[in-house]
Design a protein around this motif. Structure first.
Motif, PDB file in Angstrom:
ATOM      1  N   UNK A   1      23.677 -72.515  21.096  1.00 28.41           N
ATOM      2  CA  UNK A   1      23.661 -72.606  22.549  1.00 28.41           C
ATOM      3  C   UNK A   1      25.002 -73.036  23.106  1.00 28.41           C
ATOM      4  N   UNK A   2      25.648 -74.011  22.458  1.00 30.81           N
ATOM      5  CA  UNK A   2      26.968 -74.456  22.900  1.00 30.81           C
ATOM      6  C   UNK A   2      27.991 -73.340  22.770  1.00 30.81           C
ATOM      7  N   UNK A   3      27.882 -72.562  21.696  1.00 32.90           N
ATOM      8  CA  UNK A   3      28.790 -71.432  21.514  1.00 32.90           C
ATOM      9  C   UNK A   3      28.590 -70.402  22.617  1.00 32.90           C
ATOM     10  N   UNK A   4      27.329 -70.129  22.966  1.00 29.36           N
ATOM     11  CA  UNK A   4      27.030 -69.167  24.024  1.00 29.36           C
ATOM     12  C   UNK A   4      27.492 -69.667  25.385  1.00 29.36           C
ATOM     13  N   UNK A   5      27.191 -70.921  25.694  1.00 29.48           N
ATOM     14  CA  UNK A   5      27.454 -71.449  27.033  1.00 29.48           C
ATOM     15  C   UNK A   5      28.932 -71.688  27.297  1.00 29.48           C
ATOM     16  N   UNK A   6      29.666 -72.151  26.271  1.00 27.03           N
ATOM     17  CA  UNK A   6      31.036 -72.591  26.507  1.00 27.03           C
ATOM     18  C   UNK A   6      32.076 -71.829  25.695  1.00 27.03           C
TER      19      UNK A   6
END
Length: 214
Positions: free
Chosen positions: A145-150
């Protein structure tokens, strides 16, 4: 030549919804929410039904924070298909909302309105089973999720803290980036469903706009 085209969009299996809140147009969204939304079958022949306009209508509450007037926004859509995998047909919908203030000031009200909107979308498409989320699965979801969001490298994120809320079937996960900033993630935000996340970065973080260019 093949009788049927080789390059084509197959039926949709999944809609990935991303809602981000940013201070001003062009700035990074430091508070983001993700939802994996299964597309219900339309018939017994494997067909899928997606009411795209209904989906967008269900997202409209995320534009309203502490006022009756909707905030300015940008809306992005991206569809992709692969010739392999269990869920080859994916539609990505991103909404960037301009707040005029930082994440800390609007985090709780934004969380409340997004949970209501996501809950309505899940109810309309058939709420997935909220099975207990194993620790390793929660950490993997948080990293992805962090990779996708940021726009981060998931493998470069190190785990700095974790907490399991058994009553809500949710995990709070803190991830450290190489420059030393932190991404705080809640996995299981909506009714303990593992495909619903809230993400907020703390400290200086070089982020990329993963929703889309304007």
């Amino acid at each position: 030549m093949s009788a049927s085209p080789l390059l084509r969009f197959g039926p949709l299996d999944l809609v990935r919804v991303q809602v981000g809140y940013r201070t001003r147009p062009g700035s990074a969204a430091d508070l983001q929410f993700l939802l994996d939304l299964p597309v219900p079958e339309a018939d017994g022949h494997g067909g899928r039904l997606l009411d795209e306009q209904g989906l967008l209508a269900g997202l409209e509450p995320v534009l309203f924070l502490d006022a009756a007037t909707p905030r300015h926004y940008s809306l992005h859509e991206h569809r992709w298909h692969t010739s392999w995998g269990a869920s080859p047909g994916v539609l990505e919908i991103g909404v960037l909302v301009t707040t005029g203030t930082g994440a800390a000031a609007i985090e709780q009200v934004a969380t409340d309105v997004v949970i209501r909107a996501f809950h309505g979308l899940l109810a309309a498409t058939g709420t997935p089973d909220s099975a207990p989320i194993p620790r390793d699965a929660a950490i993997l979801r948080a990293r992805r999720g962090a990779a996708t969001a940021f726009g981060l490298d998931a493998d470069s994120l190190s785990l700095s803290a974790e907490q399991h809320d058994h009553g809500r079937n949710a995990w709070s996960v803190a991830l450290r980036t190489l420059p030393g900033a932190e991404v705080d993630v809640v996995v299981g935000l909506v009714d303990g469903y593992s495909g619903s996340l809230r993400l907020r970065h703390v400290g200086h973080l070089e982020v990329h706009d993963s929703v889309g260019a304007e």
